[in-house]
Write a protein that holds these residues in place. Structure first.
Motif: not given
Ligand SMILES: Cc1cc2nc3c(=O)[nH]c(=O)nc-3n(C[C@H](O)[C@H](O)[C@H](O)COP(=O)(O)O)c2cc1C
Ligand SMILES: Nc1ccn([C@@H]2O[C@H](COP(=O)(O)OP(=O)(O)O)[C@@H](O)[C@H]2O)c(=O)n1
Ligand SMILES: [Mg+2]
Length: 245
Positions: A19-25, A44-50
């Motif tokens: 999916g689009h969201d997983e692709l961004q991660a 936490a930092s991944l969450a901020e970027r996404l």
């Protein structure tokens, strides 16, 4: 035994379910260095970027791992994450789309479907008089055979533009018994099943049993294996325009 085609079969279905969201991660992990090895990722930092919550970022990583796009090792203060071969393929497929969107279109793209031929290609490609020329002029020893492609209607017409593309001549030669015909090779890149492959060449022999509706390809490796192809699969062939300098 678990050979490469089986693994690719798995990955192919996984790619379509990304999916689009997983692709961004996945892209974020790749940008952090996860394409060339393991990187330490904090949710936490991944969450901020996404622009999402820590729990959601953590769930995305879990989903990517369970669909085979990432490998993870959980440690006491975080996790080490690397992008798998399947993950790389998914990112490459996105990259190919963006290239198509923004790069200037030059050259020629032909499409068609894979077919089985008469089993003669391997004989011709292996003959020393041709093999030596392939090695010195194309820079590789071809896999013994030609991958046969039945062109689409538009590409049968487009084939006329082959003469405007970059090419490498293969000369005729003779042994004690007969003369072997010349051929023309056109440098090409291939795309099929979300994968890209190059360098490879379209080979057009002066003497052939095939008509204008098909093309043959040669490459250093077996393309059916490299691109996971079976008969009737679709393949795109990108040719380079001849330089006018
Ligand atoms: C490098 C090369 C040279 C060839 N030279 C000849 C030739 O001299 N005479 C001939 O009848 N066919 C020649 N062929 C064509 C084959 O007979 C045939 O058309 C085709 O390549 C076989 O493909 P297939 O086995 O994939 O169907 C040549 C093919 C290649 C690839
Ligand atoms: N670079 C290449 C050349 C041939 N091939 C395949 O290798 C086999 C032998 O090639 P060939 O030209 O003798 O056989 P056909 O094309 O006549 O079926 C065929 O299955 C081709 O499709 C390939 O996968 N990759
Ligand atoms: Mg062939």
């Amino acid at each position: 035994m678990r050979g490469p085609p089986l693994v690719f079969g798995m990955s192919e279905s996984a790619v379509t379910s990304l999916g689009h969201d997983e692709l961004q991660a996945l892209k974020a992990v790749g940008l952090d260095g996860g394409l060339s090895g393991s990187v330490k990722v904090s949710c936490a930092s991944l969450a901020e970027r996404l622009d999402t919550s820590t729990q959601t970022a953590s769930r995305r990583l879990q989903q990517l791992e369970s669909s085979g796009f990432l490998d993870r090792e959980i440690v006491s203060d975080g996790q080490w994450v690397s992008v798998t071969e399947t993950g790389q393929q998914a990112l490459r497929s996105e990259y190919a789309d963006y290239r198509r969107l923004f790069e200037e279109q030059t050259g020629l793209t032909l499409t068609g479907t894979i077919t089985t031929g008469m089993g003669e290609g391997r004989h011709y490609i292996s003959l020393p008089g041709y093999k030596q020329q392939f090695e010195s002029r194309l820079g590789y020893t071809p896999f013994p055979g030609t991958l046969n492609v039945e062109l689409s209607e538009a590409s049968i017409r487009g084939r006329a533009d082959l003469s405007a593309q970059a090419s490498v001549p293969i000369d005729s030669w003779e042994d004690d018994e007969r003369t072997f015909g010349a051929a023309t090779c056109y440098p090409a890149r291939l795309e099929a099943n979300g994968r890209q492959y190059g360098p490879t060449h379209v080979i057009v022999p002066d003497r052939t049993h095939h008509d204008e509706e098909s093309l043959e390809l040669i490459a250093p490796e077996k393309l059916r294996d490299e691109l996971n192809l079976t008969d009737d699969d679709t393949l795109s062939i990108h040719l380079e325009e001849a330089s006018t300098e």
